[in-house]
Design an enzyme around this catalytic site. Sequence first.
Site, mmCIF file in Angstrom:
data_model
loop_
_atom_site.group_PDB
_atom_site.id
_atom_site.type_symbol
_atom_site.label_atom_id
_atom_site.label_comp_id
_atom_site.label_asym_id
_atom_site.label_seq_id
_atom_site.Cartn_x
_atom_site.Cartn_y
_atom_site.Cartn_z
ATOM 1 N N HIS A 155 -5.829 16.242 -8.935
ATOM 2 C CA HIS A 155 -5.610 14.795 -8.751
ATOM 3 C C HIS A 155 -4.515 14.536 -7.714
ATOM 4 C CE1 HIS A 155 -7.813 14.275 -12.614
ATOM 5 N NE2 HIS A 155 -7.146 15.369 -12.950
ATOM 6 N N SER A 276 3.227 9.807 20.376
ATOM 7 C CA SER A 276 2.951 8.375 20.482
ATOM 8 C C SER A 276 3.415 7.874 21.837
ATOM 9 C CB SER A 276 3.712 7.665 19.363
ATOM 10 O OG SER A 276 3.980 6.328 19.711
ATOM 11 N N LYS A 282 7.249 11.072 17.460
ATOM 12 C CA LYS A 282 6.040 11.354 16.701
ATOM 13 C C LYS A 282 5.383 12.698 17.045
ATOM 14 C CE LYS A 282 4.247 9.306 14.010
ATOM 15 N NZ LYS A 282 3.315 8.185 13.899
ATOM 16 N N GLU A 289 -7.451 14.882 12.676
ATOM 17 C CA GLU A 289 -8.016 13.571 12.317
ATOM 18 C C GLU A 289 -9.381 13.379 12.962
ATOM 19 O OE1 GLU A 289 -4.248 10.594 11.841
ATOM 20 O OE2 GLU A 289 -4.498 11.526 13.779
#
Length: 473
Positions: A155, A276, A282, A289
Amino acid sequence: MDNIRNGRFKTGMTDEAAEYTSSLEFDKIIFEADIKTNFAHTLMLKKQNIIDSDIANNILGALDQLKEEGYDELIFDPSVEDIHMAIENYVTSKIGSEAGFMHTAKSRNDQVACDVRLVLRDKITEIQIGILEFIEGLVEFAGNHLEDVFIGFTHLQHAQPITIAHHLMAHVQSLKRDYERLEDTYKRVNLNPLGSAAMATTSFPIDRQLTTDLLGFDAYLENSMDGVSARDFICETTFDLVSLCTTLSKICEELILWSTYEFGVIEMADEYSSTSSIMPQKKNPDVAELARAKCTIVNGELVTILTILKAIPYTYNRDLQEITPHLWNAVSVTQDTLSIVTKMLLSVEFNVERCAKLAGKNFATATDLADIMVREKKIPFRIAHKIVGRIVNEATANNLSEDDITSRFIDDIACSLGFEKLELDDNLLQNALNPIENVKIRSVVGGPAPEMVEIARNNIKLFLNEEFEKKGI
Ligand code: ARG
């Protein structure tokens, strides 16, 4: 160039209709396969004395020449509907109208089915080799982290300690099944539809076993109607790719989570990260992704393929043409994703200290505390579960950590619940709460204990040796 419409029709299609129905754009992938199919068919026609030997030799010569010269030598005038016509036109341009004998006892219906199967079996093998290489890398990677404890989740909440190696080897098992599914599917792909002709075979005395042997198929499809229209081999392969991509996507999902500041258990290689345009600090996991998103494309292709197929009456319908570009897209997305995810995961660095710290936190070792009560004090697991549950409840409420769980603390809780004192040995207790000991004690087959993971690694190495050998590597 004379074309197949000239007999039946007095005019050509409108340009718009011709373009709308053409498969040329995605037929390039079956170019070489179509030459092979024509070659085997012509050889068979010659051997069976269905066509004259000299004519057959001329056809075979022209096909050889085309193979040498390549796809760009084909002439695509507006009469050309697909690669089959383009190749026939090429042979005609070399040897004249005798080229027309090549199409004796053959239809584009059995031809395209044959071509797709020829290409697909090679693609399956390429993907399988990719999977084996990924597995090989993971087994080696796991070897470096056999004793490095890590936290396992259920979970997405702390569950029990494992090792980094055990986690990596879980992906190996999933990839192994993805490999085996493709191995099984291959058997149903590698079947010869040639000789089915349009759908009812032919009155010429063709030899289907000969083309089967020449093209390296395991057998021919026994029913000609099935031969031209069966596409379940495509559904099945695409499902296998969906399954593989699901494995890959889950890996990406974990990498994305693990590389967050909050988890902080891995460092992704700079080569697979972006930054970024406005936030200079970043480090974003863009490759993971995008891989996660691209895997979805393969799911979509499977649904498209199944949906096209579901309402097609026997036998060949032009709808079938619309299936293949989705198959090839699924294949290419899978190949690209498999390749990049392999490199990306194998270049990850684990923050071993952080992994170990997490493994000992948040009462992840509580199951073992319950287990020692069962083992040492012979109390039923359900009672132990209740006592430990209350221990965690009390500890959390009072801001206590694992180190504060003493034998006395346990006995106070046990008594408050109406049970007798357990008087557990404090050393035993500390062992049970220690994540490393926790992992070591799980030495059953399939468990995270280092010697068990080592056995799993050795089993996989044997599997890899056998399979690489089968694939000629
Ligand atoms: N381009 C077609 C396909 O991919 C080849 C078969 C055409 N057959 C036909 N009867 N029009 O399915």
